[in-house]
Design a protein around this motif. Structure first.
Motif, PDB file in Angstrom:
ATOM      1  N   GLU A  63       5.864  -7.225 -11.024  1.00  0.00           N
ATOM      2  CA  GLU A  63       5.606  -6.552  -9.752  1.00  0.00           C
ATOM      3  C   GLU A  63       5.311  -7.605  -8.693  1.00  0.00           C
ATOM      4  OE1 GLU A  63       2.652  -3.322  -7.600  1.00  0.00           O
ATOM      5  OE2 GLU A  63       2.446  -3.681  -9.752  1.00  0.00           O
ATOM      6  N   MET A  64       5.941  -7.437  -7.543  1.00  0.00           N
ATOM      7  CA  MET A  64       5.663  -8.281  -6.382  1.00  0.00           C
ATOM      8  C   MET A  64       4.604  -7.522  -5.583  1.00  0.00           C
ATOM      9  SD  MET A  64       7.746 -10.570  -7.314  1.00  0.00           S
ATOM     10  CE  MET A  64       7.646 -11.770  -5.997  1.00  0.00           C
ATOM     11  N   THR A  65       3.367  -8.021  -5.589  1.00  0.00           N
ATOM     12  CA  THR A  65       2.235  -7.249  -5.078  1.00  0.00           C
ATOM     13  C   THR A  65       1.958  -7.447  -3.592  1.00  0.00           C
ATOM     14  OG1 THR A  65       0.654  -8.965  -5.701  1.00  0.00           O
ATOM     15  CG2 THR A  65       1.125  -7.255  -7.352  1.00  0.00           C
ATOM     16  N   GLU A  66       2.664  -8.380  -2.950  1.00  0.00           N
ATOM     17  CA  GLU A  66       2.473  -8.592  -1.514  1.00  0.00           C
ATOM     18  C   GLU A  66       3.833  -8.631  -0.830  1.00  0.00           C
ATOM     19  OE1 GLU A  66       0.416 -11.791   1.542  1.00  0.00           O
ATOM     20  OE2 GLU A  66      -0.136 -11.853  -0.579  1.00  0.00           O
TER      21      GLU A  66
ATOM     22  N   THR B 189      13.810   5.309  -2.623  1.00  0.00           N
ATOM     23  CA  THR B 189      14.035   4.447  -3.781  1.00  0.00           C
ATOM     24  C   THR B 189      15.377   3.731  -3.651  1.00  0.00           C
ATOM     25  OG1 THR B 189      15.080   6.207  -5.069  1.00  0.00           O
ATOM     26  CG2 THR B 189      12.721   5.899  -5.368  1.00  0.00           C
ATOM     27  N   THR B 190      15.410   2.522  -4.173  1.00  0.00           N
ATOM     28  CA  THR B 190      16.666   1.792  -4.298  1.00  0.00           C
ATOM     29  C   THR B 190      16.547   0.878  -5.498  1.00  0.00           C
ATOM     30  OG1 THR B 190      18.359   0.492  -3.152  1.00  0.00           O
ATOM     31  CG2 THR B 190      16.057  -0.135  -2.752  1.00  0.00           C
ATOM     32  N   LYS B 191      17.678   0.619  -6.120  1.00  0.00           N
ATOM     33  CA  LYS B 191      17.731  -0.274  -7.274  1.00  0.00           C
ATOM     34  C   LYS B 191      18.986  -1.122  -7.126  1.00  0.00           C
ATOM     35  CE  LYS B 191      16.751   1.228 -11.447  1.00  0.00           C
ATOM     36  NZ  LYS B 191      16.830   1.843 -12.806  1.00  0.00           N
ATOM     37  N   THR B 192      18.838  -2.425  -7.340  1.00  0.00           N
ATOM     38  CA  THR B 192      19.987  -3.313  -7.232  1.00  0.00           C
ATOM     39  C   THR B 192      19.871  -4.446  -8.246  1.00  0.00           C
ATOM     40  OG1 THR B 192      21.396  -4.501  -5.665  1.00  0.00           O
ATOM     41  CG2 THR B 192      19.026  -4.865  -5.465  1.00  0.00           C
ATOM     42  N   ALA B 193      21.011  -4.944  -8.659  1.00  0.00           N
ATOM     43  CA  ALA B 193      21.050  -6.084  -9.575  1.00  0.00           C
ATOM     44  C   ALA B 193      21.301  -7.349  -8.762  1.00  0.00           C
ATOM     45  CB  ALA B 193      22.158  -5.899 -10.604  1.00  0.00           C
TER      46      ALA B 193
ATOM     47  N   VAL C 289      18.944  -9.853 -12.951  1.00  0.00           N
ATOM     48  CA  VAL C 289      17.688  -9.105 -12.940  1.00  0.00           C
ATOM     49  C   VAL C 289      17.899  -7.832 -12.116  1.00  0.00           C
ATOM     50  CG1 VAL C 289      16.259 -11.169 -13.217  1.00  0.00           C
ATOM     51  CG2 VAL C 289      16.751 -10.304 -10.917  1.00  0.00           C
ATOM     52  N   THR C 290      17.068  -6.847 -12.353  1.00  0.00           N
ATOM     53  CA  THR C 290      17.153  -5.584 -11.618  1.00  0.00           C
ATOM     54  C   THR C 290      15.912  -5.426 -10.747  1.00  0.00           C
ATOM     55  OG1 THR C 290      18.421  -4.589 -13.414  1.00  0.00           O
ATOM     56  CG2 THR C 290      17.416  -3.081 -11.825  1.00  0.00           C
TER      57      THR C 290
ATOM     58  N   ALA D 225       0.827  -1.208   0.000  1.00  0.00           N
ATOM     59  CA  ALA D 225       0.000   0.000   0.000  1.00  0.00           C
ATOM     60  C   ALA D 225       0.865   1.263   0.000  1.00  0.00           C
ATOM     61  CB  ALA D 225      -0.929   0.007   1.211  1.00  0.00           C
ATOM     62  N   ASP D 226       2.135   1.128   0.397  1.00  0.00           N
ATOM     63  CA  ASP D 226       3.045   2.263   0.487  1.00  0.00           C
ATOM     64  C   ASP D 226       3.963   2.411  -0.718  1.00  0.00           C
ATOM     65  OD1 ASP D 226       2.380   3.089   3.272  1.00  0.00           O
ATOM     66  OD2 ASP D 226       3.108   1.062   3.695  1.00  0.00           O
ATOM     67  N   GLY D 227       4.041   1.380  -1.583  1.00  0.00           N
ATOM     68  CA  GLY D 227       4.960   1.477  -2.706  1.00  0.00           C
ATOM     69  C   GLY D 227       5.020   0.199  -3.512  1.00  0.00           C
ATOM     70  N   THR D 228       6.056   0.085  -4.325  1.00  0.00           N
ATOM     71  CA  THR D 228       6.187  -1.045  -5.246  1.00  0.00           C
ATOM     72  C   THR D 228       7.548  -1.721  -5.148  1.00  0.00           C
ATOM     73  OG1 THR D 228       6.978   0.391  -7.029  1.00  0.00           O
ATOM     74  CG2 THR D 228       4.603  -0.058  -6.959  1.00  0.00           C
ATOM     75  N   VAL D 229       7.535  -3.027  -5.403  1.00  0.00           N
ATOM     76  CA  VAL D 229       8.749  -3.815  -5.600  1.00  0.00           C
ATOM     77  C   VAL D 229       8.629  -4.362  -7.021  1.00  0.00           C
ATOM     78  CG1 VAL D 229      10.078  -5.839  -4.906  1.00  0.00           C
ATOM     79  CG2 VAL D 229       8.957  -4.428  -3.161  1.00  0.00           C
ATOM     80  N   THR D 230       9.537  -3.928  -7.890  1.00  0.00           N
ATOM     81  CA  THR D 230       9.491  -4.282  -9.305  1.00  0.00           C
ATOM     82  C   THR D 230      10.770  -5.014  -9.694  1.00  0.00           C
ATOM     83  OG1 THR D 230       8.229  -2.262  -9.711  1.00  0.00           O
ATOM     84  CG2 THR D 230       9.167  -3.351 -11.629  1.00  0.00           C
ATOM     85  N   VAL D 231      10.608  -6.050 -10.508  1.00  0.00           N
ATOM     86  CA  VAL D 231      11.746  -6.811 -11.029  1.00  0.00           C
ATOM     87  C   VAL D 231      11.719  -6.677 -12.541  1.00  0.00           C
ATOM     88  CG1 VAL D 231      12.845  -9.080 -11.175  1.00  0.00           C
ATOM     89  CG2 VAL D 231      11.550  -8.452  -9.115  1.00  0.00           C
TER      90      VAL D 231
END
Length: 181
Positions: A35-38, A143-147, A171-172, A11-17
């Motif tokens: 998207e990891m929705t949970e 925000t953060t991004k990692t491989a 994957v990112t 509900a606060d944001g997204t985790v995207t691969v």
């Protein structure tokens, strides 16, 4: 010193691969946005600074949002097949969560440097994160991004067309969260 805990979730944001493709037939494949929705995250604070971060992502919440490239646009049935292949690669029936746990959090110029480890398929690997924090009208945007290299965790990237088309090993992962300051 006062200690508080932030409880964060989807509900606060997204985790995207984001994935890429490789192999002789790479131009025929789709680069996926997943998207990891949970997911949940707990940030424990010691006074004015974060002290620890733990995150849990439910593997079965994986949703293929889009696929770029390929010979034709990605269809709904192709997204369903890509999801099933990803869940199989992640052994979702046996390993239900991906976890991250910090070992230290240090203030940096743009936010925080988080040292920690990610656990996938029961294997932990070091995974430092540069967490960028921007303050916009009393809300923090983090925000953060990692491989991540899938095979380092025992994940076998999906292959198609007798190995001529492969999901790239790296994957990112991008995390974006908005939170009142």
């Amino acid at each position: 010193m006062v200690s508080t805990t932030w409880e964060l979730s989807a509900a606060d944001g997204t985790v995207t691969v984001r994935t890429d493709v490789t192999g002789p037939a790479a131009r025929t494949g789709h680069r996926l946005t997943i998207e990891m929705t949970e997911w949940t995250a707990q940030v424990r604070w010691a006074g004015a600074e974060p002290d620890s971060l733990t995150t849990r992502v439910v593997v079965d919440s994986l949703q293929v949002r889009s696929g770029e490239g390929g010979v034709t646009p990605m269809s709904g049935p192709e997204r369903a097949v890509a999801r099933a292949n990803a869940l199989k690669s992640l052994k979702a029936g046996r390993f239900r969560e991906i976890e991250y746990e910090s070992s230290s959090i240090i203030k940096s110029d743009n936010g925080y440097r988080v040292e920690g480890a990610v656990r996938i398929l029961g294997r932990s690997r070091s995974c430092p994160l540069e967490l960028t924090v921007t303050d916009a009208s009393g809300r923090w945007h983090l925000t953060t991004k990692t491989a991540l290299v899938q095979t380092e965790f025992g994940v076998k990237p999906c292959t198609l067309m007798m190995g001529a088309l492969k999901v790239a090993d790296e994957v990112t992962v991008t995390v974006e969260v908005d939170r009142p300051a």
